[in-house]
Design a protein around this motif. Structure first.
Motif, PDB file in Angstrom:
ATOM      1  N   HIS A  15     -18.053 -47.799   3.048  1.00 34.64           N
ATOM      2  CA  HIS A  15     -17.710 -49.607   3.804  1.00 34.64           C
ATOM      3  C   HIS A  15     -17.753 -50.249   2.331  1.00 34.64           C
ATOM      4  CE1 HIS A  15     -19.012 -47.564   7.004  1.00 34.64           C
ATOM      5  NE2 HIS A  15     -20.181 -47.341   6.717  1.00 34.64           N
ATOM      6  N   GLN A  18     -22.599 -46.453  11.444  1.00 34.02           N
ATOM      7  CA  GLN A  18     -22.465 -46.507  11.976  1.00 34.02           C
ATOM      8  C   GLN A  18     -23.600 -44.916  12.982  1.00 34.02           C
ATOM      9  OE1 GLN A  18     -19.760 -46.859  10.911  1.00 34.02           O
ATOM     10  NE2 GLN A  18     -17.931 -46.235  11.664  1.00 34.02           N
ATOM     11  N   ASN A  43     -27.529 -52.603  14.587  1.00 40.12           N
ATOM     12  CA  ASN A  43     -26.313 -52.396  15.199  1.00 40.12           C
ATOM     13  C   ASN A  43     -25.543 -53.730  15.437  1.00 40.12           C
ATOM     14  OD1 ASN A  43     -24.582 -51.112  17.211  1.00 40.12           O
ATOM     15  ND2 ASN A  43     -26.474 -50.790  18.439  1.00 40.12           N
ATOM     16  N   LEU A  96     -21.659 -54.331  13.550  1.00 42.77           N
ATOM     17  CA  LEU A  96     -20.462 -54.916  14.418  1.00 42.77           C
ATOM     18  C   LEU A  96     -20.546 -56.271  14.433  1.00 42.77           C
ATOM     19  CD1 LEU A  96     -19.372 -54.324  17.179  1.00 42.77           C
ATOM     20  CD2 LEU A  96     -20.995 -55.354  18.454  1.00 42.77           C
ATOM     21  N   SER A 122     -18.529 -56.105  10.648  1.00 42.13           N
ATOM     22  CA  SER A 122     -17.210 -55.735  11.432  1.00 42.13           C
ATOM     23  C   SER A 122     -16.109 -56.287  11.819  1.00 42.13           C
ATOM     24  CB  SER A 122     -17.231 -54.596  12.010  1.00 42.13           C
ATOM     25  OG  SER A 122     -17.843 -53.219  11.471  1.00 42.13           O
ATOM     26  N   GLU A 160      -8.621 -46.803  12.495  1.00 40.53           N
ATOM     27  CA  GLU A 160     -10.174 -47.995  11.803  1.00 40.53           C
ATOM     28  C   GLU A 160     -10.655 -48.064  13.929  1.00 40.53           C
ATOM     29  OE1 GLU A 160     -12.933 -51.034  11.359  1.00 40.53           O
ATOM     30  OE2 GLU A 160     -10.856 -51.221  12.729  1.00 40.53           O
ATOM     31  N   SER A 207     -13.825 -47.054  15.683  1.00 39.38           N
ATOM     32  CA  SER A 207     -14.617 -47.706  16.058  1.00 39.38           C
ATOM     33  C   SER A 207     -15.267 -48.149  17.735  1.00 39.38           C
ATOM     34  CB  SER A 207     -14.390 -49.551  15.355  1.00 39.38           C
ATOM     35  OG  SER A 207     -14.540 -49.147  13.923  1.00 39.38           O
ATOM     36  N   HIS A 254     -16.280 -44.602  19.074  1.00 42.45           N
ATOM     37  CA  HIS A 254     -17.984 -44.454  18.426  1.00 42.45           C
ATOM     38  C   HIS A 254     -18.954 -45.482  19.139  1.00 42.45           C
ATOM     39  CE1 HIS A 254     -18.616 -41.782  15.248  1.00 42.45           C
ATOM     40  NE2 HIS A 254     -17.385 -42.312  14.643  1.00 42.45           N
ATOM     41  N   ARG A 255     -18.628 -46.910  19.577  1.00 45.00           N
ATOM     42  CA  ARG A 255     -19.919 -47.741  20.327  1.00 45.00           C
ATOM     43  C   ARG A 255     -19.317 -47.773  21.416  1.00 45.00           C
ATOM     44  NH1 ARG A 255     -21.132 -51.517  16.487  1.00 45.00           N
ATOM     45  NH2 ARG A 255     -20.172 -51.187  14.167  1.00 45.00           N
ATOM     46  N   GLN A 312     -13.544 -37.895  17.883  1.00 47.45           N
ATOM     47  CA  GLN A 312     -13.730 -38.866  16.544  1.00 47.45           C
ATOM     48  C   GLN A 312     -13.840 -38.252  15.156  1.00 47.45           C
ATOM     49  OE1 GLN A 312     -17.693 -39.545  18.058  1.00 47.45           O
ATOM     50  NE2 GLN A 312     -17.705 -39.868  20.295  1.00 47.45           N
ATOM     51  N   TYR A 361      -8.678 -41.317   9.772  1.00 43.76           N
ATOM     52  CA  TYR A 361      -9.410 -43.065   9.002  1.00 43.76           C
ATOM     53  C   TYR A 361      -9.259 -43.410   6.901  1.00 43.76           C
ATOM     54  CZ  TYR A 361     -11.037 -47.633   8.196  1.00 43.76           C
ATOM     55  OH  TYR A 361     -11.881 -48.432   8.101  1.00 43.76           O
TER      56      TYR A 361
END
Length: 311
Positions: free
Chosen positions: A107, A184, A198, A202, A205, A257, A261, A264-265, A275, A282
């Motif tokens: 990250h 995540q 969480n 977020l 990001s 990316e 995201s 995933h979310r 995924q 990515y």
């Protein structure tokens, strides 16, 4: 029984996942991954070497490119060895502390690269909008400060992630859905309320990659406005050409990316294979393509690289 039960988290392990259902072709899958790893390391290292040794390339654009190459090297080194270990040796176990360290560097490299891409957009904006003041605006001390800001911002925002994860016990299923650790993914395995993680994940990001991509878009709107005011069509095309390589890299970085995201979310019912593929794209494509794109687009850099190989 899960290895997380009745143990402290320091003695637990996570299990990495390759590509489910494709175990019989893992050996063949490692071939492109090995090629990507070698090309990424070699390509970005060559970029750094050429820029460092050729004083004519000590310009803002190439200094920012060297920062981008460092971020790409960090991302490749942090992810691909683990991926190859899963596919080549079925080495799926990773300690919790090792997993936390890996997700920090992954990250951190991503956030640093996002910052560098924003500064590169600013570099192109200044070069096109204020060409006569370009060297007086983007001086070496200012570029050094911008590079330091990239590192400090990434470090300050990413460091809380492993520290927040370190508070939890992990008594859920210990199988991760990728061949590397992501925040995540890890936080879902904690047997505790992960609302703070969480929200924080977020928030950073949005405040980093989301804000960076928005500012890059605004920069290109301003660049386009300036370019359209140029009377000569040849000069207009020449100005746009200088942005081509950066625009390609921005699309290569942000498109997977954003897709990853979102899946995933918000798309929990999406294909798990989708995924996994988006995750590999990515992690692997930007470090692979960035030196290639700039070598093709930049005549100065291409000439230096050719001259290096000829020697």
């Amino acid at each position: 029984m899960s290895p997380f039960n009745n143990t402290t988290f320091t003695h637990a392990v996570f299990l990495l996942t390759g590509i489910p259902g494709k175990e019989d072709v893992y050996l063949w899958i490692t071939i492109p991954f090995c090629l990507v790893y070698v090309i990424s390391i070699l390509g970005n290292s060559l970029i750094l070497f050429v820029i460092k040794t050729d004083s004519s390339l000590h310009e803002p654009m190439f200094i920012f490119l060297s920062m981008l190459a460092v971020a790409d090297l960090g991302l490749s080194i942090a992810t691909i060895p683990t991926i190859l270990g899963v596919f080549l040796f079925n080495s799926r176990e990773i300690g919790v502390n090792g997993c936390f360290a890996q997700l920090f560097f992954i990250h951190f490299s991503q956030f640093t690269e996002s910052s560098v891409l924003l500064f590169m957009a600013f570099d192109r904006l200044v070069a096109i909008s204020n060409p006569l003041r370009y060297t007086s605006i983007l001086t070496l001390p200012r570029i050094a400060i911008m590079g330091l800001v990239c590192v400090l911002r990434g470090f300050a925002l990413i460091l809380p992630l492993p520290l927040l994860l370190k508070r939890y016990r992990y008594c859920q299923d210990n199988v991760l859905s990728h061949s590397y650790c992501l925040h995540q993914e890890v936080m879902k395995l904690a047997c505790a309320d992960i609302t703070v993680n969480n929200i924080y994940g977020l928030a950073i990001s949005i405040l980093t990659m989301g804000l960076d991509s928005l500012l890059i878009f605004i920069s290109y709107v301003m660049i386009l406005k300036t370019v359209l005011s140029i009377a000569s069509r040849e000069e207009c095309l020449k100005a746009l050409k200088t942005c081509g390589s950066h625009l390609c890299i921005v699309l290569l970085f942000y498109s997977p990316e954003i897709s990853l995201s979102v899946t995933h979310r918000f798309m929990h019912s999406s294909s798990h294979l989708l995924q996994i593929i988006l995750g590999y794209i990515y992690m692997l494509v930007p470090p692979l393509m960035n030196p290639i794109v700039y070598s093709v687009q930049s005549t100065h850099l291409r000439v230096r690289l050719i001259r290096l190989f000829v020697k």
